[in-house]
Design a protein around this motif. Structure first.
Motif, PDB file in Angstrom:
ATOM      1  N   ILE A   1      18.514  -7.991  -3.400  1.00 17.09           N
ATOM      2  CA  ILE A   1      17.883  -8.633  -2.252  1.00 17.09           C
ATOM      3  C   ILE A   1      16.764  -7.726  -1.748  1.00 17.09           C
ATOM      4  O   ILE A   1      16.753  -6.521  -2.012  1.00 17.09           O
TER       5      ILE A   1
ATOM      6  N   ASP B   1      19.075 -11.710   5.747  1.00 19.06           N
ATOM      7  CA  ASP B   1      18.989 -11.550   4.298  1.00 19.06           C
ATOM      8  C   ASP B   1      20.209 -10.804   3.786  1.00 19.06           C
ATOM      9  O   ASP B   1      20.148  -9.633   3.421  1.00 19.06           O
TER      10      ASP B   1
ATOM     11  N   THR C   1      23.777  -7.849  -7.175  1.00 20.10           N
ATOM     12  CA  THR C   1      22.877  -8.790  -6.504  1.00 20.10           C
ATOM     13  C   THR C   1      21.690  -8.012  -5.951  1.00 20.10           C
ATOM     14  O   THR C   1      21.866  -6.963  -5.341  1.00 20.10           O
TER      15      THR C   1
ATOM     16  N   ARG D   1      22.035 -17.998  -7.184  1.00 28.11           N
ATOM     17  CA  ARG D   1      22.841 -19.201  -6.972  1.00 28.11           C
ATOM     18  C   ARG D   1      23.064 -19.959  -8.281  1.00 28.11           C
ATOM     19  O   ARG D   1      23.977 -20.788  -8.371  1.00 28.11           O
TER      20      ARG D   1
ATOM     21  N   ARG E   1      11.744 -13.700  -2.071  1.00 33.48           N
ATOM     22  CA  ARG E   1      13.125 -13.752  -1.588  1.00 33.48           C
ATOM     23  C   ARG E   1      13.779 -15.092  -1.937  1.00 33.48           C
ATOM     24  O   ARG E   1      14.954 -15.159  -2.301  1.00 33.48           O
ATOM     25  N   ARG E   2      13.019 -16.184  -1.839  1.00 28.81           N
ATOM     26  CA  ARG E   2      13.572 -17.506  -2.164  1.00 28.81           C
ATOM     27  C   ARG E   2      13.905 -17.613  -3.651  1.00 28.81           C
ATOM     28  O   ARG E   2      14.946 -18.159  -4.035  1.00 28.81           O
TER      29      ARG E   2
ATOM     30  N   LYS F   1      24.602 -14.829   4.820  1.00 28.00           N
ATOM     31  CA  LYS F   1      23.592 -15.467   5.666  1.00 28.00           C
ATOM     32  C   LYS F   1      23.978 -15.417   7.141  1.00 28.00           C
ATOM     33  O   LYS F   1      23.738 -16.366   7.890  1.00 28.00           O
TER      34      LYS F   1
ATOM     35  N   GLU G   1      17.048 -15.643  -4.351  1.00 30.36           N
ATOM     36  CA  GLU G   1      18.221 -16.383  -3.882  1.00 30.36           C
ATOM     37  C   GLU G   1      18.560 -17.517  -4.849  1.00 30.36           C
ATOM     38  O   GLU G   1      19.735 -17.734  -5.171  1.00 30.36           O
TER      39      GLU G   1
END
Length: 469
Positions: A113, A356, A111, A102, A94-95, A360, A98
């Motif tokens: 997720i 998530d 996107t 970005r 997940r990081r 945010k 993200e």
């Protein structure tokens, strides 16, 4: 899956050809082609595998138990409660996603997720993501809106060491303005600590007074819920949220998994959080604070006639261990961001707390929507404010006792959940309708909505009820 999903570099395998040209798969291939993912073969394999299953329409097979067996070589009957390899890799994935959206993928039309509480990829149109992100930045304080999350240092599966800078370098990086802010925070936190001590003293006083009253009176209400949670056969523990962790979230803009919370792994990354002084963040992560709402909830629970003083304890979230949730009865006050132990029970829940999403913001996901129910319960922050809370009555980890979760989207939400559970006039008719033919109360979940008037919730209403039979 018939093909080997361990390929990291972009390319079309036999299994991929079925959806070549699908914009969702093209997005996955672009992500896998980045240097960040090429350096992480295991995370690339994870993303490719769950994406293929989703595009093939087999997302219902994606579970922690399945991924542990299919991707990490675990046996089919391995204990995922103690072995958190799937959850830890999902957190890292997940990081990285993200970070991708970005930077390299900020102009992507879609996107991707992976919402908390599950491992199924979700594709969101880029326009909606950008709009939501802009609204979120307008609502954030200037110092947070301009800060950027730190880029993850390149690493491989075999090289996960954290390099800690010299103390002198850290000290010189702290500006005088930041020191002044830290000083103000410490003053506020010191006053907060004093209030917490007074609240704890009030709890102890109330508890002893109730013990004296019970010595001269006998109560037998036969309440369908509280008689289950407070009884002479099993001890009961009330777990209060960790407000120091909530302050850490607000400062570092980074949420902590249960594994990180238990092992204190998140503290090791503090020197690399660009917009936060590491000493101050570490100071927050070590404070033993709980909220006024949680302390009040503990007092109200201990006042119940069924709450036996010699069988009931009040615990702080950071003092808990996994074995504490295997036996006896437990009441957890607060959401996952204040009490990560909620994560232990999210796999069997329909209503799951999540942040998530592109903006945010805290929401509740409905993993099993019933007719007329939305898939997401999102609080209204403008106009007539409305907040949500979840009450979940579930079995403990060993199935030998019960667990009650009072989980609010924020403190006002938690307060509304407690208000409903203490209002027998509203609660008892609901519980009686759920009772089986033998009179036993099944496990259940309730979604609660309440309007907020001057930061206090109005009388709550049950907007969804899921019964686990």
């Amino acid at each position: 899956m018939g093909e080997d999903c361990s390929v990291v570099a972009p390319g079309t395998t036999e299994e991929d050809r079925g959806y070549t040209g699908d914009p969702r798969w093209l997005l996955v291939e672009r992500i896998l082609a980045t240097r960040d993912f090429q350096r992480s073969p295991r995370l690339s394999e994870f993303l490719r595998h769950v994406s293929q299953l989703t595009l093939q329409g087999h997302e219902d097979t994606i579970s922690e138990q399945y991924l542990g067996t299919a991707l990490f070589g675990r046996s089919a009957d391995y204990d995922s409660t103690s072995d958190t390899i799937v959850r830890s890799h999902a957190l890292r994935l997940r990081r990285k996603l993200e970070h991708y959206f970005r930077h390299d993928g900020r102009s992507e039309p879609l996107t991707l997720i992976i919402p908390r509480g599950g491992y199924v990829p979700t594709f969101i149109p880029g326009a909606e993501t950008a709009s939501a992100g802009a609204q979120g930045r307008e609502q954030m304080p200037p110092q947070l809106a301009t800060g950027a999350l730190p880029e993850a240092a390149p690493h491989t599966e075999d090289d996960l060491r954290v390099l800690v800078p010299e103390p002198a370098l850290v000290a010189t990086a702290i500006s005088p303005d930041l020191r002044e802010v830290m000083s103000r925070y410490r003053t506020v936190l010191t006053l907060t600590l004093c209030l917490v001590i007074l609240l704890v003293a009030a709890v102890v006083y109330q508890w002893r007074a109730l013990a004296m009253l019970r010595a001269h009176a006998y109560h037998d209400r036969n309440h369908p819920l509280w008689s289950r949670l407070f009884n002479t056969e099993e001890p009961t523990q009330v777990v209060l949220g960790d407000s120091g962790l909530v302050l850490f979230h607000a400062t570092a803009r980074r949420y902590v998994s249960l594994s990180e919370y238990v092992n204190n792994d998140f503290a090791k990354e503090l020197p690399y959080v660009e917009h936060v002084d590491p000493n101050f963040a570490l100071f927050l992560s070590g404070r033993r604070y709980t909220s006024f709402v949680d302390a009040t909830a503990a007092i109200r629970l201990l006042r119940l006639p069924e709450a036996l003083p010699d069988r009931t304890t009040v615990r702080f979230s950071r003092d808990m261990r996994l074995d504490d949730f295997k036996n006896g009865n437990t009441i957890i006050v607060g959401a996952q961001e204040a009490d990560p132990w909620v994560e232990l029970f999210e796999r069997q829940m329909d209503f799951v707390f999540s942040i998530d999403n592109p903006e945010k913001t805290a929401v509740f996901l409905n993993k099993n929507p019933q007719p007329g129910e939305p898939a997401v319960y999102r609080p209204e922050l403008e106009g007539p404010r409305q907040i949500y809370a979840v009450v979940a009555f579930l079995p403990n980890l060993n199935g030998t006792g019960d667990v009650l979760l009072l989980e609010g989207i924020n403190m006002a939400g938690t307060e509304s959940a407690v208000d409903l559970m203490m209002d027998d006039q509203q609660l008892l008719p609901i519980l009686r309708r759920m009772r089986g033919k033998d009179g036993t109360l099944p496990h259940f979940e309730m979604m609660i909505a309440a309007n907020v008037v001057k930061d206090s919730p109005a009388p709550p209403q049950v907007v969804a009820l899921h019964v686990h039979r």
